[in-house]
Design an enzyme around this catalytic site. Structure first.
Site, PDB file in Angstrom:
ATOM      1  N   CYS A   1     -11.008  -2.887  -4.102  1.00  9.52           N
ATOM      2  CA  CYS A   1     -10.060  -3.901  -4.584  1.00  9.52           C
ATOM      3  C   CYS A   1     -10.804  -5.138  -5.070  1.00  9.52           C
ATOM      4  O   CYS A   1     -10.424  -5.744  -6.082  1.00  9.52           O
ATOM      5  CB  CYS A   1      -9.074  -4.279  -3.483  1.00  9.52           C
ATOM      6  SG  CYS A   1      -7.874  -2.975  -3.162  1.00  9.52           S
TER       7      CYS A   1
ATOM      8  N   CYS B   1     -10.509  -4.583   0.463  1.00 11.00           N
ATOM      9  CA  CYS B   1     -11.623  -3.619   0.561  1.00 11.00           C
ATOM     10  C   CYS B   1     -12.530  -3.775  -0.658  1.00 11.00           C
ATOM     11  O   CYS B   1     -12.189  -4.449  -1.642  1.00 11.00           O
ATOM     12  CB  CYS B   1     -11.083  -2.194   0.667  1.00 11.00           C
ATOM     13  SG  CYS B   1     -10.491  -1.524  -0.900  1.00 11.00           S
TER      14      CYS B   1
ATOM     15  N   ASN C   1       0.836  -1.204   0.000  1.00  8.45           N
ATOM     16  CA  ASN C   1       0.000   0.000   0.000  1.00  8.45           C
ATOM     17  C   ASN C   1       0.869   1.252   0.000  1.00  8.45           C
ATOM     18  O   ASN C   1       1.924   1.301   0.636  1.00  8.45           O
ATOM     19  CB  ASN C   1      -1.026  -0.004   1.132  1.00  8.45           C
ATOM     20  CG  ASN C   1      -0.457  -0.162   2.516  1.00  8.45           C
ATOM     21  OD1 ASN C   1       0.535  -0.840   2.716  1.00  8.45           O
ATOM     22  ND2 ASN C   1      -1.080   0.474   3.489  1.00  8.45           N
TER      23      ASN C   1
ATOM     24  N   CYS D   1      -4.349   0.837  -2.237  1.00  8.78           N
ATOM     25  CA  CYS D   1      -4.161  -0.421  -1.511  1.00  8.78           C
ATOM     26  C   CYS D   1      -3.130  -1.307  -2.219  1.00  8.78           C
ATOM     27  O   CYS D   1      -2.965  -1.239  -3.444  1.00  8.78           O
ATOM     28  CB  CYS D   1      -5.466  -1.202  -1.459  1.00  8.78           C
ATOM     29  SG  CYS D   1      -6.777  -0.407  -0.536  1.00  8.78           S
TER      30      CYS D   1
ATOM     31  N   GLU E   1       0.479   5.296   0.555  1.00  7.05           N
ATOM     32  CA  GLU E   1      -0.409   6.359   1.024  1.00  7.05           C
ATOM     33  C   GLU E   1       0.083   7.718   0.519  1.00  7.05           C
ATOM     34  O   GLU E   1       1.154   7.819  -0.083  1.00  7.05           O
ATOM     35  CB  GLU E   1      -0.500   6.301   2.555  1.00  7.05           C
ATOM     36  CG  GLU E   1      -1.114   4.980   3.001  1.00  7.05           C
ATOM     37  CD  GLU E   1      -1.339   4.867   4.505  1.00  7.05           C
ATOM     38  OE1 GLU E   1      -0.834   5.716   5.270  1.00  7.05           O
ATOM     39  OE2 GLU E   1      -2.024   3.910   4.900  1.00  7.05           O
TER      40      GLU E   1
ATOM     41  N   GLU F   1      -3.301  -4.438  -2.957  1.00  6.65           N
ATOM     42  CA  GLU F   1      -3.877  -5.340  -3.963  1.00  6.65           C
ATOM     43  C   GLU F   1      -3.974  -4.658  -5.321  1.00  6.65           C
ATOM     44  O   GLU F   1      -3.694  -5.246  -6.362  1.00  6.65           O
ATOM     45  CB  GLU F   1      -5.290  -5.783  -3.551  1.00  6.65           C
ATOM     46  CG  GLU F   1      -5.364  -6.593  -2.290  1.00  6.65           C
ATOM     47  CD  GLU F   1      -5.551  -5.741  -1.028  1.00  6.65           C
ATOM     48  OE1 GLU F   1      -4.950  -4.653  -0.934  1.00  6.65           O
ATOM     49  OE2 GLU F   1      -6.290  -6.182  -0.138  1.00  6.65           O
TER      50      GLU F   1
HETATM   51  N1  THU Z   1      -5.249  -1.322   2.702  1.00  4.56           N
HETATM   52  C1  THU Z   1      -4.716  -2.163   1.769  1.00  4.56           C
HETATM   53  O1  THU Z   1      -3.655  -1.912   1.197  1.00  4.56           O
HETATM   54  N2  THU Z   1      -5.407  -3.307   1.491  1.00  4.56           N
HETATM   55  C2  THU Z   1      -6.501  -3.732   2.165  1.00  4.56           C
HETATM   56  O2  THU Z   1      -7.012  -4.801   1.879  1.00  4.56           O
HETATM   57  C3  THU Z   1      -7.073  -2.916   3.230  1.00  4.56           C
HETATM   58  C4  THU Z   1      -6.500  -1.551   3.374  1.00  4.56           C
HETATM   59  C5  THU Z   1      -4.499  -0.118   3.043  1.00  4.56           C
HETATM   60  C6  THU Z   1      -5.109   1.190   2.659  1.00  4.56           C
HETATM   61  C7  THU Z   1      -4.454   2.120   3.642  1.00  4.56           C
HETATM   62  O3  THU Z   1      -3.173   2.472   3.159  1.00  4.56           O
HETATM   63  C8  THU Z   1      -4.253   1.276   4.893  1.00  4.56           C
HETATM   64  O4  THU Z   1      -4.330  -0.075   4.456  1.00  4.56           O
HETATM   65  C9  THU Z   1      -5.288   1.516   5.990  1.00  4.56           C
HETATM   66  O5  THU Z   1      -6.557   1.386   5.516  1.00  4.56           O
END
Ligand code: THU
Length: 164
Positions: free
Chosen positions: A115, A112, A62, A73, A64, A75
């Site tokens: 994704c 999520c 991930n 994310c 940000e 995925e």
């Molecule tokens: N996140 C993911 O990368 N994948 C998931 O399946 C759930 C959430 C990330 C998004 C954000 O950077 C952090 O996790 C918190 O939500």
């Protein structure tokens, strides 16, 4: 009115040691990718590893951003990279893992909604299942035979197709 219900099938596996060799390796790669996440805002570090039909593995974590919705994310980082680098090559399996620097992640991390939609579209395009393997730092793993199982009553995109 008729009330109907939908069922999600998944397999609960005690440990990644009980997975087939390729899946165990994929989980290890997803776990390692958590260490490459850029997640200073959430401190929730997610890794993803996708095994393609051509044998290549494409990784993601991930990413940000200070303008919060601009991040992505793990995925989708991995799936978009796979489709960019190897367009049209089916994604056979995706492993996902997560850790935080606060406490142990208690359950295998599950993608999520956005994704799920992205994975489903690639799965539909490739006309074959994309197995989804959910994990955390250690311990139990959940496997789902196809990405579509994670998104019942999904938006199919049929509505977007232009008439010929
Ligand atoms: N996140 C993911 O990368 N994948 C998931 O399946 C759930 C959430 C990330 C998004 C954000 O950077 C952090 O996790 C918190 O939500």
């Amino acid at each position: 009115m008729t009330t109907k219900s939908l069922k999600v099938n998944y397999n609960l596996v005690e440990s990644s040691d009980h997975l087939p060799v390729d899946e165990k390796k994929l989980v290890e790669e997803a776990r390692a990718m958590c260490g490459k996440a850029y997640a200073p805002y959430s401190a929730f570090f997610v890794g993803a590893a996708i095994l393609l039909e051509n044998g290549k593995t494409v990784l993601g974590s991930n990413q940000e951003n200070g303008a919060y919705p601009s991040g992505l994310c793990a995925e989708r980082v991995a799936a978009f990279a796979a489709s960019s680098m190897y367009p049209g090559i089916p994604m056979k399996k995706i492993a996902i893992s997560a850790r935080t620097n606060r406490q142990q992640v208690s359950e295998p991390v599950s993608p999520c909604g956005a994704c799920r939609q992205v994975l489903l579209e690639y799965e539909t395009l490739q006309k074959g299942p994309m197995k989804v393997i959910l994990s955390k730092e250690s311990g139990s793993v959940i496997t789902i035979e196809k990405a579509g199982d994670l998104l019942p009553l999904s938006f199919t995109g049929e509505q977007l197709k232009k008439p010929n």
